[in-house]
Design a protein around this motif. Structure first.
Motif, PDB file in Angstrom:
ATOM      1  N   GLY A   6      -5.643 -13.495   6.953  1.00 58.55           N
ATOM      2  CA  GLY A   6      -4.928 -14.110   5.849  1.00 58.55           C
ATOM      3  C   GLY A   6      -4.362 -13.106   4.875  1.00 58.55           C
ATOM      4  O   GLY A   6      -4.152 -13.406   3.702  1.00 58.55           O
ATOM      5  N   HIS A   7      -4.066 -11.890   5.356  1.00 63.13           N
ATOM      6  CA  HIS A   7      -3.525 -10.815   4.523  1.00 63.13           C
ATOM      7  C   HIS A   7      -2.145 -10.429   5.067  1.00 63.13           C
ATOM      8  O   HIS A   7      -2.041  -9.803   6.123  1.00 63.13           O
ATOM      9  N   ARG A   8      -1.107 -10.790   4.343  1.00 57.80           N
ATOM     10  CA  ARG A   8       0.264 -10.524   4.783  1.00 57.80           C
ATOM     11  C   ARG A   8       0.841  -9.367   3.973  1.00 57.80           C
ATOM     12  O   ARG A   8       1.033  -9.454   2.765  1.00 57.80           O
ATOM     13  N   ALA A   9       1.133  -8.278   4.647  1.00 58.46           N
ATOM     14  CA  ALA A   9       1.710  -7.102   3.993  1.00 58.46           C
ATOM     15  C   ALA A   9       3.181  -7.358   3.697  1.00 58.46           C
ATOM     16  O   ALA A   9       3.954  -7.682   4.598  1.00 58.46           O
ATOM     17  N   VAL A  10       3.570  -7.238   2.460  1.00 55.21           N
ATOM     18  CA  VAL A  10       4.948  -7.537   2.067  1.00 55.21           C
ATOM     19  C   VAL A  10       5.723  -6.291   1.646  1.00 55.21           C
ATOM     20  O   VAL A  10       6.955  -6.285   1.697  1.00 55.21           O
ATOM     21  N   ARG A  11       5.010  -5.240   1.227  1.00 54.71           N
ATOM     22  CA  ARG A  11       5.709  -4.054   0.740  1.00 54.71           C
ATOM     23  C   ARG A  11       4.810  -2.834   0.925  1.00 54.71           C
ATOM     24  O   ARG A  11       3.609  -2.896   0.649  1.00 54.71           O
ATOM     25  N   ALA A  12       5.401  -1.744   1.404  1.00 51.49           N
ATOM     26  CA  ALA A  12       4.653  -0.499   1.558  1.00 51.49           C
ATOM     27  C   ALA A  12       5.439   0.619   0.873  1.00 51.49           C
ATOM     28  O   ALA A  12       6.619   0.829   1.173  1.00 51.49           O
ATOM     29  N   SER A  13       4.790   1.320  -0.048  1.00 53.91           N
ATOM     30  CA  SER A  13       5.456   2.348  -0.850  1.00 53.91           C
ATOM     31  C   SER A  13       4.779   3.695  -0.615  1.00 53.91           C
ATOM     32  O   SER A  13       3.569   3.839  -0.839  1.00 53.91           O
ATOM     33  N   TRP A  14       5.559   4.674  -0.184  1.00 50.55           N
ATOM     34  CA  TRP A  14       5.024   6.017   0.043  1.00 50.55           C
ATOM     35  C   TRP A  14       5.230   6.884  -1.198  1.00 50.55           C
ATOM     36  O   TRP A  14       6.302   6.897  -1.798  1.00 50.55           O
ATOM     37  N   SER A  15       4.186   7.630  -1.562  1.00 50.47           N
ATOM     38  CA  SER A  15       4.257   8.590  -2.661  1.00 50.47           C
ATOM     39  C   SER A  15       4.014   9.983  -2.105  1.00 50.47           C
ATOM     40  O   SER A  15       2.930  10.267  -1.590  1.00 50.47           O
TER      41      SER A  15
END
Length: 530
Positions: A150-159
């Motif tokens: 039940g965990h939907r990844a919507v955005r991934a941000s690289w630093s």
């Protein structure tokens, strides 16, 4: 000293002391500010919960995700990993699709994992059997304990400053949380789970019976004794028709144009016999390579001598279909074999249903739906109680997850694919796309192995980042998938590009990828480390 002088001196000391207190307060205020800022960085998407950190974050608990996790915990047991799964169960496609007859569209000796033999006698297996195989693989290795459902990844941000990904996740209960990871792996496939492709059909609202996309089969639908029309000609349609024909009054497969369809035994007789003498693992590996070799030979023959393959397919159709059947109309596509994926029917079940009169094929265009069926452009009317739309898929990379690198959005069509599994200028990111001319898992296994080699190399050299870099901006580009299927053509403009030379190509040769991904050196001058 006069009294006034003493008072003045005391006042000066008090003032100095007050100044020190003020300065100390300023320092404390600054410290509080720094603590507050640090807390802000640790806040998960603004919800006040510290982001959970892992070494590797895997998106998707289907074939690719479970396989990647197995490779990680076997080769690099010290790595912490999690799998985020948007649905409430593992299995991906094999749990999502519930339509009658759902089965593999390639043999399970190549679609099974290299590390876990497929032991069922059927090589073309039912969906429920494949799902059990995945569930057992996850349970036996303890992978299921690393899955967050039940965990939907919507955005991934690289630093680049922190050398890590921050992934924003929407949970089924409505919360938004975040995870951080040193490495991100997308194992969500390339099509949308929430919707299939549904073209516009005139008068669809007038149809009195159930009408739905096969990807969303209604639970408990009773089609016994009903007239069913299946709209489509691909793998889903040729699977549905014989399964429905077992109890429906009649099933019609309505197609605008035909696909190449060939019969294949459901059981691999050679491998099943080898099990008795060589044991399960040896027989599995031999059967796997046998099928890889046969599949590669047939694909290359289709590309180089399409007229030969056309003749072979036609002879097979003539053996299975009734005498005088109109093969030219219903089973002869306008394209060459393997310009689109071929459809396999186990033990010729589709042809059997046609021979026995339980199923038929109509090759025509839909003019409009009526209250009790479908009117075709030729004027023919197909009576129907139920209409099933097996009209294809909608593609969507990375499960719809948005990517940014140092605050800049990643535009996939502006990137090149490195070794068929990474994007140019995107650090510490791997995705899995299987073969279009062979089993998906063959490529997924190789990418999982390569990922482990890559991570081990980075650890041994003290690297925290690896990024594919294209030094030739003038290099010609090609579409990601060399396929003419409608679902591919509709989505190519949203996908990354192939380059005109290695390693900027999504290869479709398993034997070639075994050499390049399993054995060639990691540091090739294109993958940059820091």
């Amino acid at each position: 000293m006069t009294a006034v002088g003493k008072v003045t001196g005391a006042a000066g000391k008090v003032t100095a002391a007050a100044g020190k207190v003020t300065a100390a307060a300023g320092k404390m205020s600054g410290a509080v500010g720094r603590v507050t800022a640090a807390a802000g960085k640790m806040t998960a998407a603004g919800k006040g919960t510290a982001a959970e950190h892992v070494d590797v974050l895997i998106i998707g608990a289907g074939l690719s995700g479970i396989g990647t996790a197995h490779h990680l915990q076997t080769a690099l047991p010290g790595k912490r990993y999690l799998i985020l799964e948007a649905r409430q169960t593992l299995g991906g496609t094999w749990d999502l699709f519930r339509y009658p007859g759902i089965r593999s569209d390639s043999d399970m000796l190549t679609m099974g994992y290299r590390f876990r033999p497929w032991l069922h006698p059927k090589a073309i297996a039912e969906g429920a059997t494949i799902l059990t195989y995945l569930q057992e693989t996850a349970a036996e290795s303890g992978i299921d304990r690393h899955i967050r459902y039940g965990h939907r990844a919507v955005r991934a941000s690289w630093s680049s400053e922190e050398s890590r990904w921050t992934v924003d996740v929407v949970v089924d209960d409505g919360r938004t949380v975040a995870f951080t990871a040193d490495f991100l792996v997308s194992c969500g496939g390339y099509y949308r789970y929430d919707e299939g492709f549904t073209p516009h059909f005139e008068g669809l609202e007038r149809f009195s019976g159930p009408v739905f996309h096969a990807q969303h089969w209604p639970e408990g639908l009773d089609y016994t004794g009903k007239r069913v029309v299946v709209v489509g000609s691909g793998a889903t349609a040729v699977t549905l028709v014989p399964a429905l024909a077992e109890s429906a009054a009649h099933v019609t497969m309505l197609q605008r144009s035909p696909s190449y369809v060939a019969s294949r035994p459901a059981e691999d007789a050679i491998t099943n016999r080898l099990r008795a003498t060589l044991g399960n693992r040896a027989a599995y590996l031999l059967g796997r390579w046998k099928n890889v070799a046969l599949g590669t030979f047939f694909f290359q023959l289709a590309r180089r001598r399409p007229h030969v393959v056309k003749r072979l397919i036609r002879k097979g159709l003539e053996r299975h279909l009734p005498p005088g059947y109109d093969i030219d109309t219903h089973f002869t596509p306008r394209y060459n074999p393997w310009d689109q994926r071929m459809c396999l029917v186990p033990d010729g079940d589709l042809f059997t249903a046609i021979r026995e009169g339980r199923a038929s094929i109509a090759t025509d265009h839909i003019d409009h739906f009526t209250e009790d069926g479908i009117r075709l452009r030729s004027g023919q009317h197909l009576a129907a109680d139920i209409a099933v739309l097996a009209t294809g898929l909608n593609l969507r990379l990375f499960g719809g997850m948005e990517l940014t690198v140092d605050g800049r959005p990643v535009d996939p069509p502006s990137t090149l694919v490195y070794r068929g599994m990474m994007l140019s200028a995107v650090p510490n990111f791997v995705f899995i796309i299987g073969y279009t001319n062979a089993s998906w898992t063959l490529k997924a296994d190789l990418v999982g192995e390569f990922l482990c080699r890559l991570l081990a190399r980075m650890d041994s050299r003290g690297y925290s980042r690896c990024t594919p870099v294209n030094d030739d901006p003038s290099m010609p580009t090609l579409p990601l998938l060399d396929f003419t299927s409608g679902y591919v053509k509709r989505s190519l403009e949203t996908m990354p590009k192939n380059g005109s030379r290695p390693p900027w190509r999504l290869g479709m040769s398993y034997a070639h990828d075994v050499v390049t991904l399993r054995y060639r050196k990691i540091e090739d001058g294109v993958l940059r480390f820091s």
